[in-house]
Motif scaffolding. Structure first.
Motif, PDB file in Angstrom:
ATOM      1  N   PRO A   1       5.892  83.110  45.281  1.00 46.94           N
ATOM      2  CA  PRO A   1       4.582  83.682  45.598  1.00 46.94           C
ATOM      3  C   PRO A   1       3.406  82.735  45.382  1.00 46.94           C
ATOM      4  N   LEU A   2       3.511  81.844  44.374  1.00 44.91           N
ATOM      5  CA  LEU A   2       2.365  80.994  44.043  1.00 44.91           C
ATOM      6  C   LEU A   2       2.795  79.577  43.715  1.00 44.91           C
ATOM      7  N   TYR A   3       2.138  78.633  44.381  1.00 42.56           N
ATOM      8  CA  TYR A   3       2.316  77.206  44.092  1.00 42.56           C
ATOM      9  C   TYR A   3       0.959  76.638  43.666  1.00 42.56           C
ATOM     10  N   ILE A   4       0.987  75.764  42.674  1.00 46.13           N
ATOM     11  CA  ILE A   4      -0.237  75.092  42.217  1.00 46.13           C
ATOM     12  C   ILE A   4       0.022  73.594  42.253  1.00 46.13           C
ATOM     13  N   VAL A   5      -0.723  72.884  43.098  1.00 48.33           N
ATOM     14  CA  VAL A   5      -0.604  71.426  43.177  1.00 48.33           C
ATOM     15  C   VAL A   5      -1.830  70.825  42.506  1.00 48.33           C
ATOM     16  N   ASN A   6      -1.592  69.938  41.561  1.00 52.19           N
ATOM     17  CA  ASN A   6      -2.690  69.366  40.776  1.00 52.19           C
ATOM     18  C   ASN A   6      -2.624  67.845  40.844  1.00 52.19           C
ATOM     19  N   SER A   7      -3.594  67.234  41.547  1.00 52.04           N
ATOM     20  CA  SER A   7      -3.603  65.774  41.707  1.00 52.04           C
ATOM     21  C   SER A   7      -5.017  65.273  41.960  1.00 52.04           C
ATOM     22  N   GLU A   8      -5.322  64.088  41.421  1.00 46.37           N
ATOM     23  CA  GLU A   8      -6.592  63.434  41.714  1.00 46.37           C
ATOM     24  C   GLU A   8      -6.610  62.844  43.118  1.00 46.37           C
ATOM     25  N   GLN A   9      -5.427  62.688  43.709  1.00 44.33           N
ATOM     26  CA  GLN A   9      -5.302  62.032  45.004  1.00 44.33           C
ATOM     27  C   GLN A   9      -5.335  63.069  46.137  1.00 44.33           C
ATOM     28  N   SER A  10      -6.394  63.036  46.937  1.00 48.32           N
ATOM     29  CA  SER A  10      -6.509  63.984  48.052  1.00 48.32           C
ATOM     30  C   SER A  10      -5.381  63.793  49.061  1.00 48.32           C
ATOM     31  N   TYR A  11      -4.849  62.567  49.176  1.00 51.54           N
ATOM     32  CA  TYR A  11      -3.746  62.316  50.102  1.00 51.54           C
ATOM     33  C   TYR A  11      -2.546  63.192  49.758  1.00 51.54           C
ATOM     34  N   ILE A  12      -2.199  63.251  48.478  1.00 49.17           N
ATOM     35  CA  ILE A  12      -1.031  64.026  48.044  1.00 49.17           C
ATOM     36  C   ILE A  12      -1.277  65.516  48.284  1.00 49.17           C
TER      37      ILE A  12
ATOM     38  N   LYS B   1       3.607  91.658  41.325  1.00 56.58           N
ATOM     39  CA  LYS B   1       3.681  92.725  42.327  1.00 56.58           C
ATOM     40  C   LYS B   1       4.146  92.221  43.694  1.00 56.58           C
ATOM     41  N   SER B   2       4.373  90.916  43.809  1.00 54.72           N
ATOM     42  CA  SER B   2       4.644  90.313  45.112  1.00 54.72           C
ATOM     43  C   SER B   2       5.920  90.859  45.747  1.00 54.72           C
ATOM     44  N   SER B   3       5.870  91.010  47.074  1.00 53.08           N
ATOM     45  CA  SER B   3       7.051  91.454  47.828  1.00 53.08           C
ATOM     46  C   SER B   3       7.511  90.380  48.808  1.00 53.08           C
ATOM     47  N   ASN B   4       7.181  89.127  48.506  1.00 50.99           N
ATOM     48  CA  ASN B   4       7.628  87.962  49.274  1.00 50.99           C
ATOM     49  C   ASN B   4       7.060  87.886  50.690  1.00 50.99           C
ATOM     50  N   HIS B   5       5.977  88.612  50.949  1.00 47.30           N
ATOM     51  CA  HIS B   5       5.370  88.534  52.283  1.00 47.30           C
ATOM     52  C   HIS B   5       4.236  87.511  52.334  1.00 47.30           C
ATOM     53  N   CYS B   6       3.848  86.990  51.171  1.00 47.75           N
ATOM     54  CA  CYS B   6       2.719  86.061  51.125  1.00 47.75           C
ATOM     55  C   CYS B   6       2.940  84.992  50.061  1.00 47.75           C
ATOM     56  N   THR B   7       2.561  83.766  50.412  1.00 48.91           N
ATOM     57  CA  THR B   7       2.589  82.657  49.447  1.00 48.91           C
ATOM     58  C   THR B   7       1.198  82.041  49.369  1.00 48.91           C
ATOM     59  N   ILE B   8       0.737  81.809  48.140  1.00 48.17           N
ATOM     60  CA  ILE B   8      -0.564  81.197  47.898  1.00 48.17           C
ATOM     61  C   ILE B   8      -0.360  79.776  47.389  1.00 48.17           C
ATOM     62  N   LEU B   9      -1.136  78.841  47.934  1.00 48.33           N
ATOM     63  CA  LEU B   9      -1.155  77.455  47.442  1.00 48.33           C
ATOM     64  C   LEU B   9      -2.541  77.175  46.870  1.00 48.33           C
ATOM     65  N   LEU B  10      -2.603  76.918  45.569  1.00 51.59           N
ATOM     66  CA  LEU B  10      -3.854  76.517  44.927  1.00 51.59           C
ATOM     67  C   LEU B  10      -3.862  74.995  44.786  1.00 51.59           C
TER      68      LEU B  10
END
Length: 333
Positions: A22-33, A104-113
């Motif tokens: 349901p949720l992914y968080i990508v944390n990087s100083e590099q905008s390319y990544i 509460k997720s039912s696998n219909h949506c994934t969020i990328l922060l």
């Protein structure tokens, strides 16, 4: 934690449309990544459904409650909705809301922060424990070779050590800039010129007088050539500022020191230590390290440190461009 392109490729590969969290968080100083992860998630929604099932928010004009509200609604068409939140550093303070969404997720949506290298403390990580947190280790100059070679390959260019060093010299530690420059180079005429010639023409580099040549000739102790290059640099200090030269030489001799003092380590161990993951580059350093004793390398690093500080105005005495030749004389002796 992503520490190399090998880690990066594997993490991207592991993000499977058929097994999304349901949720992914990508944390990087590099905008390319960050951009590579954004494109990965965008690709999961077919073009004809993007207007219905793909949403892009920006931290500065969005609130977490609105994002969660959109996420809780089922897709209008298809079976998957993707929400991407760019520059989402402020969302760290709303992790509790995102964890409730996961529960509460039912696998219909994934969020990328997408976070821009913002430090996440242990308490916040615990709150969002069910999310997939992808953190990218800060990339330093001596770790750039791995990324330059990777970006070259995906643009159908194969770079040797010399080309890698020239690109590092001209772009700095900015993967987006490196990627943009390499894309431009890939569009040049490959039939008429070799990759080395393309690089030299693109950056307008003197074939004989450049920082890579200075490193190479110093490593081979060819001091006649070293003095000629240094004289050229001292007479063209605006194009070749001493701070850039000393920083490059420091990284070069630091790599020699790490390899020379850990000669019994295998490729994986020495790669983790130096941040250099290409065997052919490590082999070059190993060969050059045989030209120096550890004492010599330590002394050279000390001299570099002194002149680097002086060139930055950190010493009492003023630095003059001609002192580059004096610097070479000191490390020769």
């Amino acid at each position: 934690m992503i520490k190399s392109t090998k880690d990066f490729i594997q993490v991207l590969k592991n993000i499977d449309k058929n097994n999304l969290k349901p949720l992914y968080i990508v944390n990087s100083e590099q905008s390319y990544i960050i951009d590579q992860f954004v494109e990965k998630f965008k690709s999961m929604i077919p073009d004809d459904l993007k207007s219905f099932n793909q949403f892009i928010f920006y931290d500065h004009d969005s609130i977490a409650e609105d994002i969660i509200s959109v996420a809780n609604n089922y897709p209008l068409a298809g079976d998957l909705k993707i929400i991407i939140v760019k520059t989402a550093d402020k969302m760290i303070n709303k992790f509790e809301l995102f964890q409730k969404f996961i529960d509460k997720s039912s696998n219909h949506c994934t969020i990328l922060l997408c976070l821009n290298g913002k430090k996440i403390d242990k308490r916040k990580k615990k709150i969002i424990g069910s999310a997939i947190l992808i953190e990218v280790q800060k990339i330093y100059n001596n770790q750039l070779s791995d990324w330059i070679i990777y970006i070259g390959k995906i643009n159908n260019l194969n770079f040797n050590y010399e080309i890698v060093e020239i690109i590092k010299e001209r772009t700095g530690v900015n993967l987006s800039k490196i990627s943009n420059e390499i894309k431009k180079i890939s569009l040049m005429n490959h039939d008429e010129f070799s990759e080395k010639e393309l690089i030299y023409r693109f950056f307008g580099i003197n074939n004989e007088y450049n920082i890579f040549e200075l490193q190479k000739e110093l490593g081979n102790k060819n001091y006649d050539k070293v003095f000629r290059i240094s004289k050229y640099f001292s007479e063209n200090s605006k194009k070749y500022p001493p701070q850039l030269i000393f920083a490059s030489l420091h990284n070069y001799f630091l790599n020699l020191f790490q390899i020379k003092s850990n000669i019994n380590l295998n490729y994986t161990e020495i790669s983790n230590l130096t941040g250099i993951y290409q065997h052919f580059i490590l082999d070059d350093f190993k060969k050059i390290s045989n030209n120096f004793s550890l004492r010599e390398i330590v002394n050279i690093l000390g001299v570099i440190k002194t002149y680097d500080a002086k060139s930055k105005g950190l010493k009492k005495d003023k630095y003059y461009d001609s002192e580059l030749l004096q610097f070479i004389s000191e490390i020769k002796n």
